[in-house]
Write an enzyme that holds these catalytic residues in place. Structure first.
Site, mmCIF file in Angstrom:
data_model
loop_
_atom_site.group_PDB
_atom_site.id
_atom_site.type_symbol
_atom_site.label_atom_id
_atom_site.label_comp_id
_atom_site.label_asym_id
_atom_site.label_seq_id
_atom_site.Cartn_x
_atom_site.Cartn_y
_atom_site.Cartn_z
ATOM 1 N N CYS B 2 30.862 44.353 37.630
ATOM 2 C CA CYS B 2 29.455 44.618 37.825
ATOM 3 C C CYS B 2 29.031 45.797 36.978
ATOM 4 O O CYS B 2 29.827 46.391 36.269
ATOM 5 C CB CYS B 2 29.210 44.959 39.291
ATOM 6 S SG CYS B 2 30.035 43.828 40.424
ATOM 7 N N ASP B 99 36.356 43.815 48.749
ATOM 8 C CA ASP B 99 37.074 45.068 48.503
ATOM 9 C C ASP B 99 36.109 46.256 48.569
ATOM 10 O O ASP B 99 36.511 47.380 48.845
ATOM 11 C CB ASP B 99 37.841 45.033 47.168
ATOM 12 C CG ASP B 99 36.995 44.606 45.989
ATOM 13 O OD1 ASP B 99 35.865 44.116 46.196
ATOM 14 O OD2 ASP B 99 37.462 44.760 44.845
#
Lengths: 91, 658
Positions: B2, B99
């Site tokens: 990202c 996560d």
């Protein structure tokens, strides 16, 4: 001899210094001044061959012969004499 | 994978959600699956998401405990399943399978020390409402980027500088000292960027921003403690087994994803080995990808195909020409955000496009192995130079340098006298702590003769090498020279160029995430303790790794002469596809306005290329460095729009099944 020195100087200034010649003296070491790298030596040898018909032998590829304008002139003169050419004939 | 961004305004200035969104929007190449913004008073966190784990529940920025903690996170925590299990045992409850949430809970339990538990590649920022501080962290090796700066309004951070430039308060100026660093080391030092005032959080660092003050803390460092007492066959055998198990585990946890994982296959030992390990773990037919070059001088196709056939992968290649490099080069610089002296990142940008077009978001690669296991020619070169330095009159020792570079004509034809000079083999050089890197840094530094007098004047008194020297670990000068060389490659060139311009940036340009088993910190620490003889046995590089690879990859790939990854440089820009790039970007007018390089000298350099006589590394680095600086200045300083510039890439691709 002056003509040869000028021609060699022009080659070095154009090819390795990209026209910046303000500070180059004829006895400046090409190596110490960062003017020439390992490929530069080959370019120089190519130029001596093309322009003056001089073949640089392997054992002659040493700083004593090639590391300044003055040294180049002296080396070239000697080679041309060896080849039976008068320096004046080369312009 | 990202893109993250955000800012903290000074007290009393409410965060502007539209600005936060505009920043994240410049990063959509990193995260095309969704944009998220979180505003909390004067705090803004933003996120562009590429969904890989918990596709449905992993949206960001993410909060826990009613927003007491909020995070924007780029990267992967590969041991998140184990951490999650532990946290659940401690009574933690999770709302997602991601996560990201694991980091939040771990931070809640351990505070800034949470990073010690993480095994992964990350850059994140956590807003801690209770403590009213922002906690930032970057992974140990510097896989993922994190930039920051201060403005009149407050503090701004992002994965890429372009997101920060979307904030009009962030000044867009180049940093001439960083330019000097690039024209010395090939990249800025780890805490710097190409842009003035924009800094990077260095690898292995966290930071806390509180009341407008940023405090950096190093949580991890590279520590070399080579145990040179015993490299006997028995010890080597044990180390081989231990390393294989470690690499298997590092690879296994890097296959954790809710999307398919592919692999790069360059034809060298490293990526062939990682591919072999994946094949062994995954047990299904793997997709692999590689670059083939039209110019045979750079092409390694035959080894790639051999490896693919041996491992039974379904392989795809892009075929890269001079035209392709020229065409993609401006886009590469938009992503790299710093000038480069080589074109090598360009083919890698084409490769990530192939991966993405093939439906993959994640690839495992062999990056990092040469740094930590001693594979680079620069290590071997330093060893030979040192060996020669012990007997300077030897006629035979310099011949080893010729054997090292069989593909370099300029080295092959030199006399020992010249080799001695070019390779800096003299008493003063032998005593330098930078002995290994002197030839590279000296040649690169000579490109500064193109700097204008004004630029040279503004750099008067500045010395990039002194800045680097000042941040070296205590006692560096006394380290073994092999370890010194390894440190310089691993702590500087790896994060500053290999993982950045050649890594994260060109992969993320096409929304592809790279994963690097060799850069698992356990592998890095294991390698740092190995006897040097297990990395370079006489002149046999990556000795231990080759032992591990025996039987797993084709013997021909283990035995082949190592070929460094290279791409055609200056010549690319005089191809038809370059479409006047050189005329346009390096014209005397443009160069003169830019004010960084002497226009007349640049014109002569261009002429030398046109005449076909520019053949050396120095000329090529000069052209690529000057051209990439001009393009970077044009894109980021002169004509910055903040708009995402799509990769205009066209290439020929075909699939090969084995």
């Amino acid at each position: 001899m002056q003509a040869i020195a000028q021609e060699l100087r022009n080659f070095v200034v154009n090819n390795f210094l990209f026209g910046q010649n303000e500070k180059l003296r004829n006895d400046d070491s090409f190596f110490d001044n960062g003017i020439i790298d390992s490929t530069g030596i080959l370019e120089l040898v190519g130029f001596l061959h093309e322009r003056f018909g001089v073949h640089v032998e392997d054992q002659e590829l040493i700083p004593e012969n090639l590391d300044s304008i003055d040294r180049l002139v002296a080396y070239l003169q000697a080679k041309l004499r060896e080849n039976g050419q008068a320096s004046a004939s080369v312009h | 994978m990202c893109g993250i961004s955000g800012f903290i305004n000074r007290e009393g200035i409410r965060a502007d959600a539209a600005l936060a969104e505009a920043m994240a929007t410049t990063l959509v190449h990193r995260g095309p699956d969704g944009i998220g913004v979180h505003i909390e008073g004067n705090v803004a966190l933003a996120h562009a998401r590429l969904s890989i784990i918990d596709l449905a529940g992993g949206g960001q920025p993410m909060q826990i405990d009613g927003g007491r903690l909020s995070i924007t996170f780029n990267g992967e925590i590969f041991n998140y399943l184990e951490l999650r299990e532990e946290l659940i045992k401690n009574g933690r409850r999770f709302a997602t399978r991601s996560d990201t949430e694991v980091i939040l809970h771990l931070y809640d339990e351990h505070g800034p020390d949470c990073v010690h538990y993480l095994n992964g590649q990350w850059a994140f920022a956590i807003w801690d409402r209770q403590r009213q501080h922002l906690f930032l962290s970057r992974d140990r090796m510097g896989v993922r980027p994190l930039y920051y700066t201060f403005t009149d309004r407050g503090f701004v951070f992002a994965s890429e500088v372009k997101a920060m430039f979307a904030d009009p308060e962030v000044a867009r100026e180049i940093d001439v000292e960083a330019l000097d660093q690039i024209f010395t080391f090939w990249c800025p030092l780890p805490s710097r960027s190409f842009f003035k005032g924009v800094r990077q959080l260095p690898p292995g660092h966290s930071a806390i921003l509180k009341d407008g003050t940023l405090e950096l803390r190093r949580y991890w460092k590279l520590e070399y403690e080579p145990d040179d007492h015993d490299a006997s066959p028995k010890v080597t055998e044990r180390a081989t087994e231990e390393l294989l198990n470690l690499l298997l585990d590092a690879t296994r946890i890097r296959l954790r994803a809710d999307v398919p994982v592919g692999a790069y296959l360059s034809g060298g030992i490293d990526s062939t080995l990682t591919t072999a390990l994946i094949a062994r773990i995954a047990g299904h037919r793997l997709r692999t990808f590689s670059i083939a070059f039209e110019d045979a001088e750079y092409d390694e196709s035959s080894y790639q195909l051999e490896a693919s056939a041996f491992l039974g992968t379904q392989h795809s290649q892009i075929r890269c020409s001079y035209d392709d490099i020229a065409r993609v080069f401006p886009d590469v610089l938009w992503h790299a955000e710093q000038p480069v002296l080589r074109t090598a990142p360009a083919p890698l940008c084409l490769l990530s496009k192939l991966v993405r077009d093939s439906g993959f978001k994640v690839v495992v690669t062999g990056e990092g192995s040469d740094e930590i296991f001693g594979g680079y020619d620069i290590y071997k070169e330093a060893k030979i130079r040192q060996f020669w330095g012990k007997d300077l009159e030897s006629r035979l020792r310099p011949l080893l340098l010729k054997r090292l570079y069989p593909y370099m004509k300029n080295i092959q034809s030199q006399s020992p006298e010249y080799l001695k000079r070019f390779f800096h083999v003299g008493p003063a050089e032998l005593a330098s702590p930078f002995f290994s890197h002197l030839p590279r840094w000296t040649v690169t530094s000579r490109l500064k003769s193109f700097f204008t007098d004004e630029l040279a004047f503004s750099l008067k008194g500045y010395d990039a090498t002194s800045e680097l020297e000042a941040e070296l670990p205590a006692g560096f000068a006394q380290w073994n020279s092999f370890i010194q060389a390894q440190y310089l490659e691993t702590a500087y060139l790896l994060p500053g160029y290999i993982l950045s311009s050649q890594g994260d940036r060109v992969a993320m340009a096409n929304s592809v995430e790279g994963r690097y088993p060799f850069l698992d910190y356990r592998v890095v620490q294991f390698a740092a303790k190995l006897p040097i003889a297990m990395k370079m046995k006489v002149l046999n590089e990556k000795y231990l790794l080759k032992k591990v690879a025996e039987g797993l990859i084709p013997p021909s790939i283990i035995q082949r002469h190592k070929q460094p990854y290279r791409a055609p440089d200056g010549k690319s820009f005089f191809s038809a596809a370059a479409d006047g790039m050189v005329e346009q970007m390096l014209s005397p007018e443009v160069t003169s306005t830019m004010g960084l390089f002497k226009p007349a000298a640049v014109s002569r350099l261009v002429q030398k290329f046109r005449s076909g006589s520019a053949i050396g590394a120095k000329d090529n680095m000069a052209l690529v460095g000057i051209l990439s600086t001009a393009i970077s200045v044009d894109k980021f300083i002169n004509r910055f729009t903040g708009r995402q510039q799509p990769c205009k890439q066209s290439h020929k691709s075909y699939a090969i099944s084995s």
